[in-house]
Design an enzyme around this catalytic site. Structure first.
Site, PDB file in Angstrom:
ATOM      1  NE  ARG A   8      -0.679  -0.335   4.940  1.00  0.00           N
ATOM      2  CZ  ARG A   8      -1.228   0.316   6.118  1.00  0.00           C
ATOM      3  NH1 ARG A   8      -2.116   1.315   6.085  1.00  0.00           N
ATOM      4  NH2 ARG A   8      -0.623  -0.039   7.404  1.00  0.00           N
ATOM      5  CB  SER A  35      -5.959   2.926   6.000  1.00  0.00           C
ATOM      6  OG  SER A  35      -6.255   3.197   7.424  1.00  0.00           O
ATOM      7  CD  GLU A  56     -17.775   1.523   1.591  1.00  0.00           C
ATOM      8  OE1 GLU A  56     -18.989   1.535   1.713  1.00  0.00           O
ATOM      9  OE2 GLU A  56     -17.064   1.919   2.633  1.00  0.00           O
ATOM     10  CG  PHE A  81     -14.873  -1.861   4.438  1.00  0.00           C
ATOM     11  CD1 PHE A  81     -15.717  -2.810   4.976  1.00  0.00           C
ATOM     12  CD2 PHE A  81     -13.844  -1.293   4.859  1.00  0.00           C
ATOM     13  CE1 PHE A  81     -15.274  -3.404   6.338  1.00  0.00           C
ATOM     14  CE2 PHE A  81     -13.451  -1.638   6.186  1.00  0.00           C
ATOM     15  CZ  PHE A  81     -14.268  -2.529   6.913  1.00  0.00           C
ATOM     16  CG  HIS A 106      -6.271  -2.587   5.280  1.00  0.00           C
ATOM     17  ND1 HIS A 106      -5.661  -1.697   4.776  1.00  0.00           N
ATOM     18  CD2 HIS A 106      -6.012  -2.541   6.502  1.00  0.00           C
ATOM     19  CE1 HIS A 106      -5.185  -0.810   5.387  1.00  0.00           C
ATOM     20  NE2 HIS A 106      -5.232  -1.150   6.483  1.00  0.00           N
ATOM     21  NE  ARG A 165      -2.673  -2.809   9.732  1.00  0.00           N
ATOM     22  CZ  ARG A 165      -2.207  -3.251  10.945  1.00  0.00           C
ATOM     23  NH1 ARG A 165      -2.129  -4.599  10.784  1.00  0.00           N
ATOM     24  NH2 ARG A 165      -1.803  -2.492  11.838  1.00  0.00           N
TER      25      ARG A 165
END
Lengths: 309, 277
Positions: A8, A35, A56, A81, A106, A165
């Site tokens: 990421r 994040s 989303e 998500f 993630h 992550r």
């Protein structure tokens, strides 16, 4: 292992750099920009960043609208998500062949302490079934840079990029060149082939050391493009070696293992084992504890390999 | 193409498009005539007066966009596009047929003039916002019109997008709610009521205009107001009748998703010989 970085982080840095090169690039996020690292692009190009809030479905369909009017969107959130917008991905991005880059972070059990609700273990399967969808799972930061550079210039999406992550060991040398749709072979071997993606490429490389200590030479294949999959490399491994282990931080159902099994069954059947989560959700814990408990450490890969010999 | 604000001429175009809707779905043996008939006047007003568009250049980058979010109403859009000159009127009889570029729900890759692939409800407003954001980034003044169904606004994503447009002050977005009060299983109010619908959109930050959606003068006035309203998006809540224009179809949920039978088609042709009052 050599130095480590999270994919990421490489995504965020490369997106920012590509933003300078291509003014048509825009980014969207759903309240996770810190994040997912899109915040670095946002700070540099505030007018080209769209914070969509925790929405989303709206984010992905808005990205589609931007793309239809000439923009090159990168949309990010946590993979699980964004997966709630699977039908927007299907009916809009895929059906209408709209070039949106879904760079979702993630993924896998190594999300860690947040637990099962945040650990995407089904995303590859869910997106792989969609016509026109491309799926890329970079193995390390170097490959992530290549993937994002490729997508910034190539406009033939939609594409899902699966990012992690946690810090991941660096597999590739600085001069590594990512080629879309083509697997790379970071280690040659004649006794067993380990086909891995994402963080599991590093785990597979460690597994080869365990195996080498017992005189077993393993080939590691980094299947970073999962769709369209590099069938030639899989078939060659079957014909040359005849024993294949797949390793993914994802369910063994429908992901890399499933994709490899589909190619083998129709073209070059051989003995095979799949390392991945076994039709289960994760839980809270440190990434290392979870990788151990759910059977995703190098010694698990080595054991699967030895079971085929 | 012909552009006009002459009401009698627009009524004649609307009459023709209503016949096209019924004939094309009749030829297809299926389709959604009811929610197509309710949207006729708004779509005629958009294509024959309000929107800048070029039938001979469907992908003209500076065109105003029309996003038909209630994609099942594509028979009205296809008829309008054909009559506007995007493709031959005779193609309408191929609606829903194998290999046709007139799919059962809109497909932007297949049909000249279609700007959005719909069919699954709830996505069009988000898409329209995305187009509008791109227009703003490019400093272009084209506008995006998006037609929503009333049942469609039961979708949660509509309200996600309804928050986005005012937050971003997208005054280049104009939504039109085709409020015919009926959805497949019956009246909105019995299924999941929308009222007070004006107040809901106003509370989300929209400029709300409520009109009779079959009255051309009211439609033009509303579109003028939308175009000149700055700093916020506009929604035109158009009170309409499902099946408008054919007596036995009006206000009947049954004609949401079925075409006419031969005897019904005969009666409808007779009724549509004259323009609506």
């Amino acid at each position: 292992m050599p130095e480590t970085a999270a994919t990421r982080d490489a995504y965020g840095k490369t997106l920012e750099r590509m933003g300078e090169r291509y003014p048509e690039i825009v980014a969207l996020d759903a309240d996770l920009s810190e994040s997912t690292r899109t915040i670095w692009f946002a700070k540099k190009f505030p007018e080209r960043f769209f914070q969509m809030g925790i929405a989303e479905q709206d984010m992905i369909a808005t990205a589609a609208g931007l793309a239809s009017a000439g923009k090159v969107p990168f949309a990010s959130s946590f993979a699980i998500f964004a997966s709630r917008a699977w039908e927007q991905v299907r009916n809009l991005l895929c059906r209408a062949e709209i070039n949106v880059n879904l760079c979702l972070t993630h993924t896998g059990i190594s999300v860690g302490e947040d637990g099962a609700s945040a650990q995407a273990l089904e995303d590859i399967a869910a997106f792989r079934v969609l016509p026109n969808m491309r799926i890329i799972v970079p193995a390390d930061d170097i490959e992530t840079v290549g993937v994002i550079e490729f997508l910034a210039a190539d406009r033939n999406g939609p594409t899902y990029v699966r990012l992690g992550r946690s810090k991941t060991p660096r597999i590739h040398a600085q001069d590594y060149k990512f080629v879309f749709g083509k697997a790379s072979v970071p280690r040659e071997g004649k006794d067993i082939a380990i086909i891995a993606c994402g963080v599991m490429v590093g785990k597979a490389m460690e597994a080869t050391e365990i195996l080498a200590a017992e005189g077993i030479e393993a080939r590691v294949i980094n299947m970073s493009t999962i769709k369209p999959i590099d069938a030639d490399t899989i078939i060659a491994a079957s014909k040359e070696i005849g024993k294949i282990v797949t390793a993914e931080e994802h369910s063994i159902i429908g992901g890399l293992g499933g994709a490899v099994a589909e190619v083998l069954a129709e073209n070059a059947p051989c003995s095979m084992k799949r390392v991945g989560t076994r039709d289960t959700f994760g839980e809270s814990g440190t990434p290392d504890e979870l990788l151990e408990k759910y059977g995703l450490q190098p010694h698990h890969i080595a054991a699967a390999a030895k079971s085929l010999l | 193409m012909e552009k006009t604000t002459d009401i009698s001429r627009l009524k004649e175009i609307a009459r023709q498009i209503r016949i096209d809707i019924l004939e094309s779905t009749f030829a297809a043996g299926s389709g959604h005539p009811g929610g197509s008939m309710s949207a006729v006047e708004v779509i005629v007003a958009l294509y024959w007066s309000e929107m800048n568009h070029r039938p001979d250049e469907p992908h003209w980058p500076d065109r105003d966009r029309f996003v038909l979010s209630k994609g099942h109403a594509c028979p009205v859009l296809y008829a309008a596009l054909a009559r506007a000159g995007y493709f031959a009127v005779k193609e309408l009889k191929n609606l829903r047929k194998l290999g046709s570029f007139l799919q059962g729900h809109t497909d932007m890759l297949k049909t000249p003039g279609v700007d959005f692939s719909a069919g699954s409800l709830g996505m069009g407003l988000s898409f329209a916002n995305g187009v509008a954001l791109a227009a703003r980034l490019d400093k272009k003044d084209y506008r995006t019109y998006v037609m929503l169904g009333d049942g469609e606004v039961q979708e949660g994503q509509i309200w996600e997008a309804a928050m986005t447009a005012p937050h971003r002050k997208l005054d280049n977005v104009c939504a039109i709610l085709d409020y015919n009060k009926l959805q497949i299983d019956g009246f909105n109010k019995d299924i999941k009521g929308l009222e007070p619908i004006d107040e809901k959109w106003a509370a989300f930050g929209w400029h709300v205009i409520r009109i009779d959606g079959h009255d051309f003068e009211a439609i033009f006035k509303a579109l003028d107001s939308a175009r000149t309203t700055k700093g916020k998006p506009t929604i035109i809540i158009a009170d309409t009748l499902k099946g408008k224009g054919v007596s036995f179809m009006e206000n009947q949920a049954g004609f949401h998703g079925r075409c006419l039978k031969p005897d019904e088609m005969e009666k409808a042709r007779e009724e549509l010989k004259e323009v609506l009052k």
